[in-house]
Structure formats: C-alpha cells, structure tokens
Design an enzyme around this catalytic site. Sequence first.
Site, PDB file in Angstrom:
ATOM      1  N   TYR A 252     107.798  38.291  41.636  1.00  0.00           N
ATOM      2  CA  TYR A 252     108.811  37.453  40.987  1.00  0.00           C
ATOM      3  C   TYR A 252     109.779  38.283  40.149  1.00  0.00           C
ATOM      4  O   TYR A 252     109.391  39.279  39.537  1.00  0.00           O
ATOM      5  CB  TYR A 252     108.145  36.375  40.113  1.00  0.00           C
ATOM      6  CG  TYR A 252     109.147  35.703  39.211  1.00  0.00           C
ATOM      7  CD1 TYR A 252     109.994  34.717  39.716  1.00  0.00           C
ATOM      8  CD2 TYR A 252     109.310  36.103  37.899  1.00  0.00           C
ATOM      9  CE1 TYR A 252     110.955  34.140  38.912  1.00  0.00           C
ATOM     10  CE2 TYR A 252     110.268  35.532  37.088  1.00  0.00           C
ATOM     11  CZ  TYR A 252     111.089  34.548  37.593  1.00  0.00           C
ATOM     12  OH  TYR A 252     112.057  33.985  36.797  1.00  0.00           O
ATOM     13  N   LYS A 261     114.580  42.693  32.711  1.00  0.00           N
ATOM     14  CA  LYS A 261     114.019  42.594  31.366  1.00  0.00           C
ATOM     15  C   LYS A 261     113.246  43.854  30.983  1.00  0.00           C
ATOM     16  O   LYS A 261     113.293  44.297  29.828  1.00  0.00           O
ATOM     17  CB  LYS A 261     113.092  41.384  31.263  1.00  0.00           C
ATOM     18  CG  LYS A 261     113.696  40.065  31.728  1.00  0.00           C
ATOM     19  CD  LYS A 261     114.885  39.632  30.909  1.00  0.00           C
ATOM     20  CE  LYS A 261     115.259  38.179  31.232  1.00  0.00           C
ATOM     21  NZ  LYS A 261     116.485  37.745  30.559  1.00  0.00           N
ATOM     22  N   CYS A 305     118.608  28.410  28.057  1.00  0.00           N
ATOM     23  CA  CYS A 305     119.222  27.656  26.958  1.00  0.00           C
ATOM     24  C   CYS A 305     120.735  27.667  27.032  1.00  0.00           C
ATOM     25  O   CYS A 305     121.407  27.423  26.035  1.00  0.00           O
ATOM     26  CB  CYS A 305     118.764  28.219  25.616  1.00  0.00           C
ATOM     27  SG  CYS A 305     117.097  27.736  25.149  1.00  0.00           S
TER      28      CYS A 305
END
Length: 639
Positions: A252, A261, A305
Amino acid sequence: MHAAIARLGGRRQPPLALAPLARGLGLGAAGSELGALPPSVRAFVEEGARLCRPRAIHVCDGSEAEGAALLAQLQADGLLHPLPKYDNCWLARTDPRDVARVESRTVLVTERERDAVPPSTPGAPRQLGNWMSPAALEQAVAERFPGCMEGRMLYAIPFSMGPVGSPLAKAGVQLTDSAYVVASMRIMTRVGAPVLRALADGDGSFVRCLHSVGRPLPLQEPLVSQWPCNPEKTLVAHVPDRREIVSFGSGYGGNSLLGKKCFALRIASRLARDEGWLAEHMLILGITDPEGRKKYVAAAFPSACGKTNLAMLTPAVPGWRVECVGDDIAWMKFGPDGRLRAINPETGFFGVAPGTSARTNPNAMRTVRRNTIFTNVGQSSDGGVYWEGLDEPAAPGVTFTSWLGKPWSPGDPEPCAHPNSRFCAPARQCPIMDPAWEDPEGVPIDAIIFGGRRPQGVPLVYEAFSWQHGVFVGSAMRSEATAAAEHAGKQLMHDPFAMRPFFGYNAGQYLAHWLAVGERAGARLPRLFHVNWFLRDGAGRFVWPGFGHNVRVLAWVCRRVDGEAGARPTPVGLVPRPDDLDLAGLPGVAYDDLFPVERAFWEREARDLRRYFEEQFGPDLPKEVLGELDTLEGRLRKM
C-alpha cells in the site's frame, strides 16, 4: 542498516549475477548495466540483491518505454485493470488486509529511545511514534528479508525528491519487488537517468530505501486480488542517523512508496533539523488577488482533511485566482533574502478518492482522467470508476463492481470504494499548477495555516499572536481521525503540526526546532494562522459552505499579511471582525456561528491539552510551549 544487510546478504549466498537492467522487462538495450551505476548506488543494489535473492535486476531509467512495459506486465499479472473510459488509466484492488498506513508497525530506529520519541507517562498509550533498537531491527531484517524476492524482479528506482539539481532537493534509491510501486513512484517522484547523473556528478549520497512485499515465488498460498503482501510481518522502519528506510509486507502507498511519507517527512524532518530547514506535512498554493498581487501559503492539515481540495481550490469569489504548487508535502528553507522558500518535493498527487467530485474539487477531477492509477475505488461497467461522493449520474444500464471485486448497487450497506481509496496522478496534469511549481529555488511563503476537523468550539479562522504562539497553536492541533490509517473514524486525536504519524525524531525536539526557526537572525517569518472548515450547528449541519468559499478566508489571511485587514483579539487568537470577512452572498451563514470562543469549551480544551502534553511530551516539551498554555489559561480566566 546497510551494514546489517551486507552481513546477512553475505551468508552462504551464491555469487550474484549482475543482469542487464532491462532483460526482465523485455526492453532489450533500453537500460544501463549495473556496472555503469555510481559506485555507492551499485554497492547498495548488490547488497540488497544478495540479501533478497531476486531472479533478475532492473534499474529504472524513467523512460516511456519502461513505463509502458511495466503497465503491460501489471495487466498481464492481473494486478492492474484498464479503465477504457479514460486515457491510460488503471485500477488496482488490494488485499483487504493492506489498505492503509500501518502506524502501529512504523518505527524509528535509534541507539537511544529518547532520540526517537519523548518519554511518555507510564501506562499512557504512546502517540508520538514507535521506537526500535538497532539490534531489534537487525533481527527483524534477518527474519524477513533473506530470499524474500526469490522468483521476482528486483527493481532499483533512483529518484529525486524535488527538481534534480535544486538546492532544496534530495536523492533516494528504492529497491522493491513490486512493479505497482515502480509505476506509482514514476508518477510521484522524478525517476531515472537524470538522478543517476546527478549522483555521479555529486558526492553520491542518497537515502537508501529497501522494500519487499514479502511473498517470494512460488507462492505458498494464493493471493487475494492478485495483490502480494504479508500483513502478519509488516514493518516500516526508519534509521534517521543513517538515512535509511526498510519496509516489508505491505504494498500500500504510504508503506511502500518510500519517497512519500517515509522519506519526505520522517527522514527529511530529521535532515531538516540537522541542516536548519523544515520538512512538513503541508500543501502549498499561490493566491492572486483582484489587483494582481500574489502570495504563497503553506497549510498543515491531517490526512483527508481537505489539503488537496484547498490546494486545487476554485475560488467562489470573482477576481481571485488560486494555483497549486503541491497538495501534501512542503520542504522549506531560508533564502539569501531571509524569506522562507518552499518546494513540493513530489511530482504527483496520491489523493483520497471518496468525496472528490466536480463540486468539491473540479480540478482534481480534470487531473485524474488520464495517466492515473486508482486503488480500491469502485468500477463501472462502462469502463470508469466510482466512489462515494462522486456525484456523477450513471448512464442507464451501467452496473458497478466494488473495491472487493463484487457486484454493488446504490443502497448496499457496504461502500463501493474503500474509505481510503486513492488516485495517483501526475501533478503536471492539474489545470491550475502554478508556473513556479518546479522552480528549483522554491516559492516564498507569506503565511502558514494549521487546521483540522473540529465540529465544535474552534473558530473558522484565527491568527496567532506571535511566532511562538503559532508554534503552540500547531502543537495543540486536534482532528477527527480519518481512514488514512488504522484508527476508528470520528475519534478526536491530537495531531501536532499534522505530523503525529510522521515525526522523524523526538517530537519535543521538533517543537524546539520550530521555535529556533523563529529566532533565526534576519528571517522574514511567515504569519501563522489556524482554520476549521468543519464547524457544525446543533443539528449537525455545517455552518460554513467550504470548498470554493474558503477563498474568503484566504483573502483575509492575505490582507492581514499586507496590513490591510483588521482583527479582534480573543483568548485563542486574532479573529476577523464582522466587516473584515466577506460573507456577501452567503444566505444563512452567520458571523457569530463561525467564531465561537466559549470559555467552558476552551477551558476543557486547555485541560485536555495540558494532560496530553504531560503524558506524551513529558520533560521534552519546550518551556515556551508550556508557557503559552499557561498564558491561554490566564486569558480565559479574564473572559
């Protein structure tokens, strides 16, 4: 780590055959030989190959021929499915056990635990990272990696985070046995020959990234959705002292696309501390006002978000223009003029699909209609994609297949797309990419915005009183959890600087580094703000329309930077006065609903925050941050 790999790889292994890079893909002479690699790269590839024992090696050159061959191979393997409704778009379905970042199995490896994570209160669940000793990592590697690529191709991916040659860029080399990872890294980073040339011409240093799905051939048990993974042994480890990343068991995105990341935040944040810059989980956008004045803004929001929506915003107010520099990562360094300049180190968008539509983000919808890899979205029988919130009516007779590969109909209890389903699309295709998005010197940042999902109590927007207060505001961020990791949705979580899962070193030292940046001699610091698009009323309805109307908030931010807009002080920060924020044409939107600063709410917030600081940061919380909390409580007592 690479010393451990070399030791493990040297244990009674047969001699390594240095295969031509293209042989396994049938590309003939399209690539270089291993012998042509820079010595440091060749040594890393050889170490990894001796350890993992692949059937062949392919060093990626970044060519179009290579990309086409990879996609054809993935289709032949049944892992990618073509989407004929669009141009060169593909669908992957993962094993349902491999759908999100595995934060619980993501670790920092340092000699001293305190270099990785602050000392939390005994008995309190640790929230600011996980630590592993070097000896434990060596054992974990020994249990996982020897022979893990047997029967598979080892792909060596030389990649650059940032424009090749930029003073803000960094290079990496990822070894992987996943062609899906290679295809995705080709979208998300700059891959191939230019990176190797830069390494050969420079000092040869790069971040070492080793990844395996952990399913050697022949398979001992069948795959689910043709997706190789090994969830029981998944581990994502970072060795910041040695600039190395080891990932096993997951295919993933955030666990396997190690430039994202892992490198761009965890390793880079440590590099940034050591070298005096900032590596942040932030979008970057350019905003031009009706008078033609342009500013650049960076914004830190937790995953899912609204970073991508804001980065690609279509203003709902005439005369304003927004252009995208990046939607997820910002690397920021001070230029000779003292201004903080930022690059987006990525070249693609790895965005959350559900909720993305022509209404919420028309620019994203235009971006993903070609050259895009979709993962875990639904599929329509006319060759397209589907997800919750897409808001596109289906043609008569069109049927749907869910991300699990099963027939699906509207009204079914399970969603058609996984909540964390993704699109991976080239940034150059976005119709509003900023002309300077690949400027090697970066763009000058005028304001930095923090934010999160807060349904009650937190105003639409407020400005920090100072840089130090702004660091406190960033440290105090809280947001409802999302599907991007293995947390329950709607759980309210502390997420300082939207970096909670991504710190590359002790989070208390991270806050201290931000405070030190504010004391830099000659620095022209950006102004710091906080936003909350997600306020709800007593009936659960949003009180702010969001999306294109968020430009109204950005307009106030820009005018504050220019000294042209007023504000009134509250205990939490400076908020717009009623006449400072343009609410014209927004029936039902009331100023008082947008700026709740209630004493009881914020006293609870301050108590929760103090407990969080004590439990998670302990003695490593900078005294300046604790002082700002004391000051907030003092202001609240005077309300």
